[in-house]
Write a protein that holds these residues in place. Structure first.
Motif, PDB file in Angstrom:
ATOM      1  N   THR A  69      29.238   3.641 -18.861  1.00  0.00           N
ATOM      2  CA  THR A  69      29.809   4.803 -18.190  1.00  0.00           C
ATOM      3  C   THR A  69      31.181   4.676 -18.796  1.00  0.00           C
ATOM      4  O   THR A  69      31.685   6.194 -19.389  1.00  0.00           O
ATOM      5  CB  THR A  69      30.197   4.432 -16.387  1.00  0.00           C
ATOM      6  OG1 THR A  69      28.723   4.450 -15.851  1.00  0.00           O
ATOM      7  CG2 THR A  69      30.689   5.845 -16.028  1.00  0.00           C
ATOM      8  N   GLU A  70      31.920   3.811 -18.893  1.00  0.00           N
ATOM      9  CA  GLU A  70      33.182   3.924 -19.594  1.00  0.00           C
ATOM     10  C   GLU A  70      33.089   4.309 -21.105  1.00  0.00           C
ATOM     11  O   GLU A  70      33.832   5.179 -21.777  1.00  0.00           O
ATOM     12  CB  GLU A  70      33.772   2.725 -19.383  1.00  0.00           C
ATOM     13  CG  GLU A  70      35.194   2.650 -20.277  1.00  0.00           C
ATOM     14  CD  GLU A  70      35.982   1.099 -20.113  1.00  0.00           C
ATOM     15  OE1 GLU A  70      37.090   0.945 -20.278  1.00  0.00           O
ATOM     16  OE2 GLU A  70      35.137   0.002 -19.718  1.00  0.00           O
ATOM     17  N   ALA A  73      32.422   8.060 -21.247  1.00  0.00           N
ATOM     18  CA  ALA A  73      33.628   8.770 -20.992  1.00  0.00           C
ATOM     19  C   ALA A  73      34.604   8.643 -22.122  1.00  0.00           C
ATOM     20  O   ALA A  73      35.146   9.819 -22.685  1.00  0.00           O
ATOM     21  CB  ALA A  73      34.236   8.330 -19.727  1.00  0.00           C
ATOM     22  N   LYS A  76      33.302  10.482 -25.269  1.00  0.00           N
ATOM     23  CA  LYS A  76      33.518  12.002 -25.297  1.00  0.00           C
ATOM     24  C   LYS A  76      35.130  12.425 -25.628  1.00  0.00           C
ATOM     25  O   LYS A  76      35.107  13.438 -26.292  1.00  0.00           O
ATOM     26  CB  LYS A  76      33.173  12.343 -23.800  1.00  0.00           C
ATOM     27  CG  LYS A  76      33.364  13.865 -23.683  1.00  0.00           C
ATOM     28  CD  LYS A  76      32.944  14.443 -22.456  1.00  0.00           C
ATOM     29  CE  LYS A  76      32.871  15.796 -22.082  1.00  0.00           C
ATOM     30  NZ  LYS A  76      32.600  16.329 -20.824  1.00  0.00           N
TER      31      LYS A  76
END
Length: 91
Positions: A69-70, A73, A76
């Motif tokens: 998840t990190e 993020a 991106k």
């Protein structure tokens, strides 16, 4: 501490081996500094996102971001910062 774009040396904790990477970009989110580093400065190369976990005026300690998840993020954000560069993810 200011990170200069260019080549930077890291010491692998378990082996004390020195490894050099090119810092392609950096960003700070919620007081956490992240670096996008690669083995080669240009062209196709394996890149890593590193997260600063400790720092003083001379040295900093980074670890590779492994949480999916990190990683997504922050990846991106780096993709937006480096809009002229294609970034592909591998697990």
């Amino acid at each position: 501490m200011e990170i200069f774009m260019g080549k930077i040396k890291f010491v692998v904790p378990n082996t004390a081996e020195e490894v050099e990477f090119f810092v392609l970009e950096e960003t700070q989110i919620s007081d956490v500094r992240y670096l996008l580093v690669a083995e080669e400065e240009e062209g196709d190369s394996t890149a890593y996102i590193l997260k600063e976990i400790a720092a003083d005026q001379e040295d900093a300690v980074y670890e590779m971001v492994e949480d999916d998840t990190e990683l997504a993020a922050i990846g991106k954000i780096f993709a937006e910062l480096m809009e002229d560069t294609a970034i592909e993810y591998e697990k």
